[in-house]
Design an enzyme around this catalytic site. Structure first.
Site, PDB file in Angstrom:
ATOM      1  CG  ASP A 186      -2.050  -0.876   1.229  1.00 21.70           C
ATOM      2  OD1 ASP A 186      -2.124  -1.724   0.325  1.00 21.70           O
ATOM      3  OD2 ASP A 186      -2.907  -0.753   2.124  1.00 21.70           O
ATOM      4  CG  HIS A 210       1.706  -8.775   0.403  1.00 21.29           C
ATOM      5  ND1 HIS A 210       0.975  -9.846   0.864  1.00 21.29           N
ATOM      6  CD2 HIS A 210       1.606  -7.811   1.363  1.00 21.29           C
ATOM      7  CE1 HIS A 210       0.447  -9.551   2.046  1.00 21.29           C
ATOM      8  NE2 HIS A 210       0.818  -8.315   2.368  1.00 21.29           N
ATOM      9  CB  SER A 227      10.646   3.031   4.900  1.00 17.38           C
ATOM     10  OG  SER A 227      11.547   3.814   4.167  1.00 17.38           O
TER      11      SER A 227
END
Length: 279
Positions: free
Chosen positions: A91, A147, A246
């Site tokens: 995200d 992911h 980050s």
């Protein structure tokens, strides 16, 4: 410009690593449930965190780190149905993307970077010449697990020491080669369809540590780690997490994926990096 330059000089003078480690220890510290719940509530409201999609343990989170690395409910991040599309690994916000030049140089907001500096291996850096890169910046409100953008096998992870400058507009403007000098971990995913994809997790100030699937350590030890046998991941499988947040940098070999179709702006893990072409 003067204000951001002054802020950058203050950041240079601060003991960034000590501050980061201290905050990391504090975030790991079990606190009375009422205190943890209050801190989580204040943070969630301040950064507009969507708690409805998070898996919240019965009785609440044991510490702030448990909240920050929270998993999501199944189905919260549906994967792009186009099996040939590479997925966003996290995200966040697409901070930069484009082509990697023949000498391994790629440009981020007018500044040159070297693939070698991020992937940490000359042979791997050469394989990305002429390929593509994409940078996903994770803000404080985002889900902070990373992911796999494609299915494959992970058998190599490289972990590098570095600085802990903040990865924000101040850092990008005033810290030369910001992503190359900060602490980072490169995860190599060997795939049938897309060659070797490398996802580089870049730390920043207040990012206490980085953990990676397949390496049983509180923080990935420095050096090159061969995982034998390698472990298989499906597209969308978790491969690591930031303990505080980050940036993730993705490298893809030339001719191994369709051109990016993304624009700068918000993106969610599992969405296509090829834009409307595969949605």
């Amino acid at each position: 410009m003067i204000a951001t330059y002054a802020a950058a000089q203050i950041l240079r003078a601060l003991p960034r690593e000590r501050i980061t480690r201290a905050v990391g220890r504090l975030c790991d510290l079990p606190l009375p449930q009422a205190v943890t719940s209050a801190v989580v509530g204040i943070y969630a409201r301040a950064y507009r965190v969507d708690m409805a999609e998070a898996v919240c343990p019965e009785g609440g989170f044991s510490c702030f780190d448990a909240f920050f690395t929270r998993p999501l409910h199944d189905g919260a991040r549906p994967l792009c149905p186009d099996e040939g599309a590479l997925l966003s690994p996290a995200d966040g916000r697409i901070d930069s993307f484009g082509l990697i030049e023949r000498d391994g140089v790629f440009r981020v907001k007018g500044k040159d970077y070297s693939a070698l500096d991020l992937v940490g291996d000359a042979e791997d850096a050469r394989r990305y010449e002429g390929g593509q890169f994409a940078i996903v910046y994770l803000s404080p409100r985002d889900y902070h697990r990373v992911h796999a953008p494609a299915g494959g096998t992970i058998s190599l992870v490289r972990s590098f020491p570095g600085e802990y400058f903040p990865v924000n507009s101040i850092g990008e403007m005033h810290v030369p080669k910001l992503f190359s000098v900060n602490r980072r971990v490169a995860i190599c995913i060997d795939t049938e369809a897309h060659g070797r994809i490398t996802v580089v997790m870049v730390a920043a100030m207040i990012v206490g540590r980085i953990t990676v699937s397949g390496i049983e350590a509180r923080d990935v030890p420095y050096g090159e780690h061969t995982i034998a046998p390698g472990y298989a991941v499906k597209r969308g499988d978790e491969i690591g997490m930031f303990h505080l947040g980050s940036t993730a940098v993705l490298f893809v070999e030339p001719g191994k994926a369709r051109p990016w179709g993304i624009q700068g702006g918000p993106i969610r893990m599992g969405e296509s990096l090829h834009g409307a072409d595969s949605r």
